[in-house]
Every structure is written in structure tokens, then in C-alpha cells.
Design a protein around this motif. Structure first.
Motif, short mmCIF file in Angstrom:
data_model
loop_
_atom_site.label_atom_id
_atom_site.label_comp_id
_atom_site.label_asym_id
_atom_site.label_seq_id
_atom_site.Cartn_x
_atom_site.Cartn_y
_atom_site.Cartn_z
N MET A 1 -120.41 1.22 7.39
CA MET A 1 -120.73 1.74 8.72
C MET A 1 -119.45 1.79 9.55
N GLY A 2 -119.24 2.86 10.31
CA GLY A 2 -118.08 2.99 11.14
C GLY A 2 -118.20 2.16 12.40
N SER A 3 -117.09 2.06 13.15
CA SER A 3 -117.10 1.26 14.37
C SER A 3 -116.25 1.91 15.44
N ASN A 4 -116.57 1.60 16.68
CA ASN A 4 -115.78 2.00 17.84
C ASN A 4 -114.84 0.83 18.14
N THR A 5 -113.54 1.07 17.99
CA THR A 5 -112.56 0.00 18.09
C THR A 5 -111.58 0.28 19.22
N LEU A 6 -111.29 -0.75 19.99
CA LEU A 6 -110.28 -0.67 21.03
C LEU A 6 -109.42 -1.93 20.97
N VAL A 7 -108.10 -1.73 20.87
CA VAL A 7 -107.15 -2.84 20.86
C VAL A 7 -106.21 -2.68 22.04
N LEU A 8 -106.10 -3.71 22.85
CA LEU A 8 -105.16 -3.72 23.97
C LEU A 8 -104.11 -4.78 23.69
N THR A 9 -102.83 -4.38 23.74
CA THR A 9 -101.73 -5.30 23.48
C THR A 9 -100.76 -5.27 24.65
N SER A 10 -100.47 -6.44 25.21
CA SER A 10 -99.61 -6.53 26.39
C SER A 10 -98.14 -6.51 26.00
N ALA A 11 -97.29 -6.42 27.01
CA ALA A 11 -95.84 -6.44 26.77
C ALA A 11 -95.41 -7.75 26.14
N GLY A 12 -96.11 -8.83 26.45
CA GLY A 12 -95.80 -10.13 25.88
C GLY A 12 -96.48 -10.39 24.55
N LYS A 13 -97.12 -9.35 23.99
CA LYS A 13 -97.76 -9.39 22.66
C LYS A 13 -99.05 -10.21 22.62
N SER A 14 -99.72 -10.37 23.77
CA SER A 14 -101.09 -10.86 23.75
C SER A 14 -102.00 -9.67 23.49
N PHE A 15 -103.07 -9.87 22.73
CA PHE A 15 -103.93 -8.73 22.40
C PHE A 15 -105.40 -9.14 22.39
N VAL A 16 -106.25 -8.13 22.62
CA VAL A 16 -107.69 -8.25 22.41
C VAL A 16 -108.12 -7.09 21.53
N ASP A 17 -108.94 -7.37 20.53
CA ASP A 17 -109.38 -6.37 19.55
C ASP A 17 -110.90 -6.49 19.42
N THR A 18 -111.64 -5.44 19.79
CA THR A 18 -113.09 -5.45 19.64
C THR A 18 -113.53 -4.25 18.81
N ARG A 19 -114.48 -4.49 17.90
CA ARG A 19 -114.96 -3.46 16.98
C ARG A 19 -116.48 -3.45 17.03
N ILE A 20 -117.03 -2.33 17.49
CA ILE A 20 -118.46 -2.23 17.75
C ILE A 20 -119.07 -1.23 16.77
N TYR A 21 -120.09 -1.67 16.04
CA TYR A 21 -120.75 -0.77 15.10
C TYR A 21 -121.29 0.47 15.81
N LEU A 22 -121.12 1.63 15.18
CA LEU A 22 -121.70 2.85 15.71
C LEU A 22 -123.23 2.80 15.59
N PRO A 23 -123.94 3.58 16.41
CA PRO A 23 -125.41 3.55 16.35
C PRO A 23 -125.92 3.94 14.96
N LYS A 24 -126.97 3.25 14.52
CA LYS A 24 -127.60 3.57 13.24
C LYS A 24 -128.55 4.76 13.36
N SER A 25 -129.10 4.96 14.55
CA SER A 25 -130.05 6.05 14.76
C SER A 25 -129.85 6.65 16.15
N SER A 26 -130.52 7.74 16.41
CA SER A 26 -130.39 8.43 17.70
C SER A 26 -130.98 7.62 18.84
N THR A 27 -131.80 6.62 18.52
CA THR A 27 -132.40 5.79 19.58
C THR A 27 -131.51 4.63 19.99
N ASP A 28 -130.50 4.33 19.19
CA ASP A 28 -129.56 3.26 19.54
C ASP A 28 -128.54 3.78 20.54
N PRO A 29 -128.23 3.01 21.58
CA PRO A 29 -127.26 3.48 22.58
C PRO A 29 -125.85 3.59 22.00
N SER A 30 -125.13 4.59 22.47
CA SER A 30 -123.74 4.78 22.06
C SER A 30 -122.82 4.38 23.20
#
Length: 230
Positions: A1-30
Motif C-alpha cells: 500500500m502506498g503512503s503520503n509522506t512528508l519529511v521536514l529537516t531543519s538547518a541544524g539537521k533535526s527532522f520529522v518524518d510521517t508516513r500515512i497510508y493512502l485510503p483503501k476505499s473511496s469512503t476513507d478520507p484522503s
């Protein structure tokens, strides 16, 4: 299953990485989404610090002799309470675009074995927001214990028009994303527990390294980094 991923990395090399599964069906929120999503939509959320070594090019031929290499230390991780690391080599596309291929190896939490992986990334240029003279970033961090003796670890990073955070309180995990929309910050993702330590348009406007702010849940966050650039 694919995912919606966003990584934010600061100038000082601190980072946050979140990966959210894509909806399985049309009724699941995107995404973006204003409703709270179930924890089952979270593929992975982690944050920490990165260390990189630059690429080496042959000055005569212009060819890549050694790619840049990055090691990511997971200080907080939705899959484990342990501090883990992964590392990879970065290969920019030869057409000069902002796409990068990452090849590396890390422990697969599902198997406990070190396995090879590869991921494609697209670098996004941060924008300057209305009312700000420069592009801005900052990092908030918390580490403590709650009243029940559970370890509390979390990091929130802002880069330009994006804010993203990961919080772990014992076994409970929360992730949040916000994006600047016209004249205000809007929530675009929320899973689990993570109460922001700021409100609406004032999110992160009073930034000073060492300054502490209180979340709505009583968790104390501290600014550990601030950076501005043209």
C-alpha cells in the motif's frame, strides 16, 4: 500500500518524518484532512537528527565518484521505544530535477533484520509567508515523564509553510501536520495524541531558543532551534 509522506529537516539537521497510508476505499478520507484519522492509517512516524557527508565528484569528468551519505537517528519512533538508526546514499537525477533516489539499509521492525530499501524523494522549496520578511524554521522538543511515569518524547518542526510533529507518550503515539493557507495555519493531518502548544495564526511567531511553551495537554515544549533565510 502506498503512503503520503512528508519529511521536514531543519538547518541544524533535526527532522520529522510521517508516513500515512493512502485510503483503501473511496469512503476513507484522503489528505489533507481536518478529521482525526485512526491510528491504523499511520504507517510510520519518527523524528530525530541527521548527519550527512557530501558527495564527491570527479572534477575532470564531472561524474559522481561517491554519493552523499546520510545517517538518521530516530530519537522518537512510533514503532519502537528504542533509539534506532537508518542510513542511505543519495543519488540526484541526472536531468537536474529536484528528485533524489535514496538507497540504504535499516532494521525492518516487522522482521528485526537489516534489509535494503530504496525510496524516491522530491525536494520542495519552502516559501516566505505573508507578514514575514524571510523564510523561517524552528524546532520544538519535549522529553519528560507524565504523572503515570510514562516516558514522553516529541518533536515539532516548522520549515516555511509546513509544520509537522510526532509525540510518543508511553505506547500512545500522535502525529500532526499544519500548512499555511492564505492567512492562517490549517491542520491537514491528525492522528492520536498531540496537542499543539500554540494557537491559529500565532503558531510559532514568538520564537526564541530556550523559550518554553505549554501544550493544551500540559506537556512542556522547548524551542531548541531557530533559523531564517532569504
Amino acid at each position: 500500500m502506498g503512503s503520503n509522506t512528508l519529511v521536514l529537516t531543519s538547518a541544524g539537521k533535526s527532522f520529522v518524518d510521517t508516513r500515512i497510508y493512502l485510503p483503501k476505499s473511496s469512503t476513507d478520507p484522503s489528505l489533507p484532512c481536518k478529521e482525526v484519522l485512526p491510528i491504523s492509517r499511520l504507517e510510520w512516524g519518527f523524528a530525530g537528527t541527521a548527519q550527512s557527508t557530501p558527495a564527491i565528484h570527479n572534477t575532470s569528468t564531472g561524474t559522481l565518484e561517491k554519493p552523499s551519505h546520510t545517517e538518521w537517528t530516530h530519537w522518537v519512533d512510533s514503532k519502537t521505544m528504542d533509539e534506532v538508526k537508518d542510513e542511505g546514499d543519495m543519488f540526484p537525477k541526472e536531468d537536474g530535477s529536484n528528485e533524489v533516489l535514496e538507497r540504504g539499509a535499516m532494521v525492518n521492525p516487522a522482521t528485526g533484520q537489516v534489509e535494503d530499501y530504496q525510496e524516491f524523494w522530491v525536494d520542495i522549496e519552502p516559501t516566505k509567508l505573508e507578514g514575514e520578511e524571510e523564510r523561517r524554521s524552528w524546532v520544538l522538543k519535549t522529553v519528560t515523564e507524565d504523572d503515570e511515569g510514562r516516558v514522553v518524547r516529541g518533536m515539532i518542526v516548522r520549515i516555511g509553510e509546513y509544520i509537522e510533529g510526532v509525540l510518543r507518550v508511553g505506547e500512545d503515539v500522535g502525529v500532526r501536520r499544519w500548512q499555511w493557507k492564505g492567512s492562517n495555519w490549517e491542520e491537514t493531518l491528525r492522528i492520536g495524541r498531540l496537542e499543539e502548544p500554540f494557537d491559529g495564526k500565532e503558531m510559532g511567531t514568538l520564537v526564541e531558543v530556550g523559550h518554553e511553551v505549554n501544550g493544551k495537554d500540559g506537556i512542556v515544549w522547548k524551542y531548541v532551534e531557530e533559523f531564517s533565510w532569504k
